[in-house]
Motif scaffolding. Structure first.
Motif, PDB file in Angstrom:
ATOM      1  N   GLY A 163     -33.526  15.897  -0.927  1.00  0.00           N
ATOM      2  CA  GLY A 163     -32.292  15.469  -0.265  1.00  0.00           C
ATOM      3  C   GLY A 163     -32.384  14.047   0.272  1.00  0.00           C
ATOM      4  O   GLY A 163     -31.774  13.709   1.289  1.00  0.00           O
ATOM      5  N   ILE A 164     -33.150  13.214  -0.419  1.00  0.00           N
ATOM      6  CA  ILE A 164     -33.328  11.825   0.025  1.00  0.00           C
ATOM      7  C   ILE A 164     -32.342  10.930  -0.718  1.00  0.00           C
ATOM      8  O   ILE A 164     -32.240  11.000  -1.950  1.00  0.00           O
ATOM      9  N   LEU A 165     -31.627  10.111   0.022  1.00  0.00           N
ATOM     10  CA  LEU A 165     -30.731   9.130  -0.597  1.00  0.00           C
ATOM     11  C   LEU A 165     -31.522   7.844  -0.822  1.00  0.00           C
ATOM     12  O   LEU A 165     -32.091   7.282   0.115  1.00  0.00           O
ATOM     13  N   ALA A 166     -31.585   7.387  -2.065  1.00  0.00           N
ATOM     14  CA  ALA A 166     -32.352   6.181  -2.400  1.00  0.00           C
ATOM     15  C   ALA A 166     -31.401   5.067  -2.826  1.00  0.00           C
ATOM     16  O   ALA A 166     -30.586   5.252  -3.734  1.00  0.00           O
ATOM     17  N   LEU A 167     -31.506   3.939  -2.158  1.00  0.00           N
ATOM     18  CA  LEU A 167     -30.621   2.803  -2.434  1.00  0.00           C
ATOM     19  C   LEU A 167     -31.455   1.595  -2.846  1.00  0.00           C
ATOM     20  O   LEU A 167     -32.473   1.291  -2.222  1.00  0.00           O
ATOM     21  N   ASN A 168     -31.016   0.922  -3.887  1.00  0.00           N
ATOM     22  CA  ASN A 168     -31.748  -0.209  -4.452  1.00  0.00           C
ATOM     23  C   ASN A 168     -30.968  -1.491  -4.150  1.00  0.00           C
ATOM     24  O   ASN A 168     -29.889  -1.701  -4.702  1.00  0.00           O
ATOM     25  N   LEU A 169     -31.503  -2.319  -3.250  1.00  0.00           N
ATOM     26  CA  LEU A 169     -30.810  -3.553  -2.841  1.00  0.00           C
ATOM     27  C   LEU A 169     -31.240  -4.705  -3.744  1.00  0.00           C
ATOM     28  O   LEU A 169     -32.429  -5.032  -3.822  1.00  0.00           O
ATOM     29  N   VAL A 170     -30.260  -5.310  -4.388  1.00  0.00           N
ATOM     30  CA  VAL A 170     -30.548  -6.385  -5.338  1.00  0.00           C
ATOM     31  C   VAL A 170     -29.711  -7.616  -4.998  1.00  0.00           C
ATOM     32  O   VAL A 170     -28.579  -7.499  -4.509  1.00  0.00           O
ATOM     33  N   SER A 171     -30.281  -8.778  -5.241  1.00  0.00           N
ATOM     34  CA  SER A 171     -29.549 -10.038  -5.006  1.00  0.00           C
ATOM     35  C   SER A 171     -30.393 -11.192  -5.508  1.00  0.00           C
ATOM     36  O   SER A 171     -31.555 -11.008  -5.873  1.00  0.00           O
ATOM     37  N   SER A 172     -29.835 -12.376  -5.478  1.00  0.00           N
ATOM     38  CA  SER A 172     -30.643 -13.567  -5.704  1.00  0.00           C
ATOM     39  C   SER A 172     -31.509 -13.789  -4.453  1.00  0.00           C
ATOM     40  O   SER A 172     -31.218 -13.226  -3.393  1.00  0.00           O
ATOM     41  N   PRO A 173     -32.569 -14.600  -4.543  1.00  0.00           N
ATOM     42  CA  PRO A 173     -33.398 -14.836  -3.361  1.00  0.00           C
ATOM     43  C   PRO A 173     -32.567 -15.472  -2.245  1.00  0.00           C
ATOM     44  O   PRO A 173     -31.767 -16.377  -2.495  1.00  0.00           O
ATOM     45  N   GLY A 174     -32.709 -14.951  -1.036  1.00  0.00           N
ATOM     46  CA  GLY A 174     -32.079 -15.582   0.125  1.00  0.00           C
ATOM     47  C   GLY A 174     -30.664 -15.152   0.427  1.00  0.00           C
ATOM     48  O   GLY A 174     -30.028 -15.676   1.337  1.00  0.00           O
ATOM     49  N   ALA A 175     -30.129 -14.174  -0.305  1.00  0.00           N
ATOM     50  CA  ALA A 175     -28.749 -13.737  -0.054  1.00  0.00           C
ATOM     51  C   ALA A 175     -28.628 -12.971   1.258  1.00  0.00           C
ATOM     52  O   ALA A 175     -27.535 -12.857   1.820  1.00  0.00           O
ATOM     53  N   GLY A 176     -29.764 -12.445   1.729  1.00  0.00           N
ATOM     54  CA  GLY A 176     -29.735 -11.767   3.032  1.00  0.00           C
ATOM     55  C   GLY A 176     -30.119 -10.298   3.010  1.00  0.00           C
ATOM     56  O   GLY A 176     -29.801  -9.557   3.941  1.00  0.00           O
ATOM     57  N   LYS A 177     -30.856  -9.873   1.998  1.00  0.00           N
ATOM     58  CA  LYS A 177     -31.254  -8.456   1.889  1.00  0.00           C
ATOM     59  C   LYS A 177     -32.062  -8.024   3.118  1.00  0.00           C
ATOM     60  O   LYS A 177     -31.764  -7.015   3.751  1.00  0.00           O
ATOM     61  N   THR A 178     -33.094  -8.787   3.428  1.00  0.00           N
ATOM     62  CA  THR A 178     -33.977  -8.374   4.532  1.00  0.00           C
ATOM     63  C   THR A 178     -33.242  -8.457   5.864  1.00  0.00           C
ATOM     64  O   THR A 178     -33.397  -7.583   6.723  1.00  0.00           O
TER      65      THR A 178
END
Ligand SMILES: Nc1nc2c(ncn2[C@@H]2O[C@H](COP(=O)(O)OP(=O)(O)O)[C@@H](O)[C@H]2O)c(=O)[nH]1
Ligand SMILES: [Mg+2]
Length: 359
Positions: A163-178
């Motif tokens: 029952g784990i929801l897994a999300l994959n965050l993708v972007s160009s470097p520096g877009a603000g993921k972290t």
């Protein structure tokens, strides 16, 4: 090796567990070697791979893998896979293929036509690479993607069972993921159990930022690799052991191209774009925007200072993916974050119902 850009030939991906300080190499061999069979025969297998595609699009693959995985109550999965050659799986797809590769003399008459917009099936224009001809490279790419997809399915099953929801965050470097992750983790920690797999070529910087929110995190450094793959995620899960019913957030390597190709077993991709990148990015990198369920337009606090037409951007995104949901946000100022959190809660609730309905 990345099937899109061919990078990471000598990559040695490394995993760091921020909770224990343990560092381990992922795979005993470089990534290209890991592309090979589990028993280490990959190059030979790839070279022996004969693929005689027909005009009507039938590909005959000679390979048959038996998987004997079973999961114990404490959550450990044991896999006992072995590969038999000369078996007969007939796959019928729409790829017209004319390649014929021999290990010794390297005859190669490759031509790949595709009706698919998937980057994996795009016509290849590269010339034959020593020491293997292009037919071998195409075969190896197929093998790599097939192996990744198999592992991704295993991850997906693992998530579903827990029952784990897994999300994959993708972007160009520096877009603000972290930055977005830091905010989200701090704001929702008390409400939702979460853990993070960080992907970067080098440094523990992002994992340390995440760890300082109090969240469990592992860092995967891909070396020269340009994306995370399903095996890396499986290794990360092994160390993280996320709680039942929790949310796993995967920050992929900053790259708008290759991560679109590699299924990690996640439930969905979230693509992050920022207003400093220009409003035409969905048109320039359509695969990533097409592969994503949610689009976060970050750094909207900077709109007064940059030339960026939000309406044009949204129209471009919807043109490549009419289904995509778009949320304008600012990780630093907080705009749109409550809408993002509502999306997360709803996505999780959807998973809950789905899990209940299928178990
Ligand atoms: N003005 C502004 N800067 C931001 C925002 N989000 C991130 N940044 C900055 O953008 C830079 C890259 O952010 P980071 O989260 O490391 O991006 P990542 O590479 O996608 O993980 C950092 O200097 C952040 O402070 C935002 O919403 N507004
Ligand atoms: Mg980052």
């Amino acid at each position: 090796m990345c099937t899109t850009c061919g990078c990471s030939d000598d990559a040695r991906p490394r995993l760091t567990n921020l909770q224990t300080g343990e560092v381990s190499l992922i795979g005993d061999e470089p990534l290209t070697a890991r592309a090979h069979d589990d028993d280490g025969h990959a190059v030979a297998t790839a070279s022996r791979h004969h693929s005689h595609g027909h005009g009507h699009g039938h590909t005959h693959e000679h390979g048959h893998t038996h998987e004997h995985g079973h999961t114990h109550e404490h959550g450990h999965t044991h896999e006992h896979g072995h590969t038999h050659e000369q078996d007969h799986t007939h796959q019928h797809d729409h790829t017209h293929q004319h390649d014929h590769t021999h290990a010794q003399d390297q005859h190669d008459h490759s031509r790949v036509d595709s009706h698919s917009s998937h980057p994996a099936h795009a016509p290849s224009h590269s010339h034959a690479d020593a020491p293997f001809g292009r037919g071998s490279v195409v075969a190896l790419e197929r093998q790599l993607l097939a192996k990744n997809d198999k592992l991704a399915e295993r991850n997906r099953g693992w998530f579903s069972g827990r029952g784990i929801l897994a999300l994959n965050l993708v972007s160009s470097p520096g877009a603000g993921k972290t930055s977005l992750l830091e905010r989200l983790l701090s704001d929702l920690r008390a409400e939702i159990a979460m853990s993070v797999i960080e992907g970067d070529q080098e440094t523990l910087n992002d994992a340390e930022r995440i760890r300082s929110t109090g969240c469990d995190v592992v860092q995967i450094n891909t070396g020269t690799g340009c994306h995370l793959d399903a095996e890396m995620v499986a290794r990360g899960l092994d160390r993280l052991n996320p709680a039942l019913g929790s949310v796993l957030l995967i920050e992929n390597v900053g790259n708008l191209v290759c991560p679109a190709l590699f299924d990690l077993g996640e439930h969905c991709k979230i693509v992050i774009a920022s207003v400093t990148e220009g409003e035409d990015k969905p048109l320039k990198y359509p695969h990533m925007f097409r592969a994503s369920e949610l689009l976060l337009l970050n750094k909207v606090d900077l709109l007064p200072h940059v030339q960026f037409d939000v309406k044009k951007f949204e129209a471009a995104a919807l043109r490549v993916n009419p289904e995509i949901q778009i949320l304008p946000v600012s990780a630093t100022r907080g705009d749109g974050l409550s809408a993002l959190y509502d999306w997360l809660r709803a996505r999780r609730a959807r998973l809950g119902r789905w899990t209940a309905a299928t178990t």
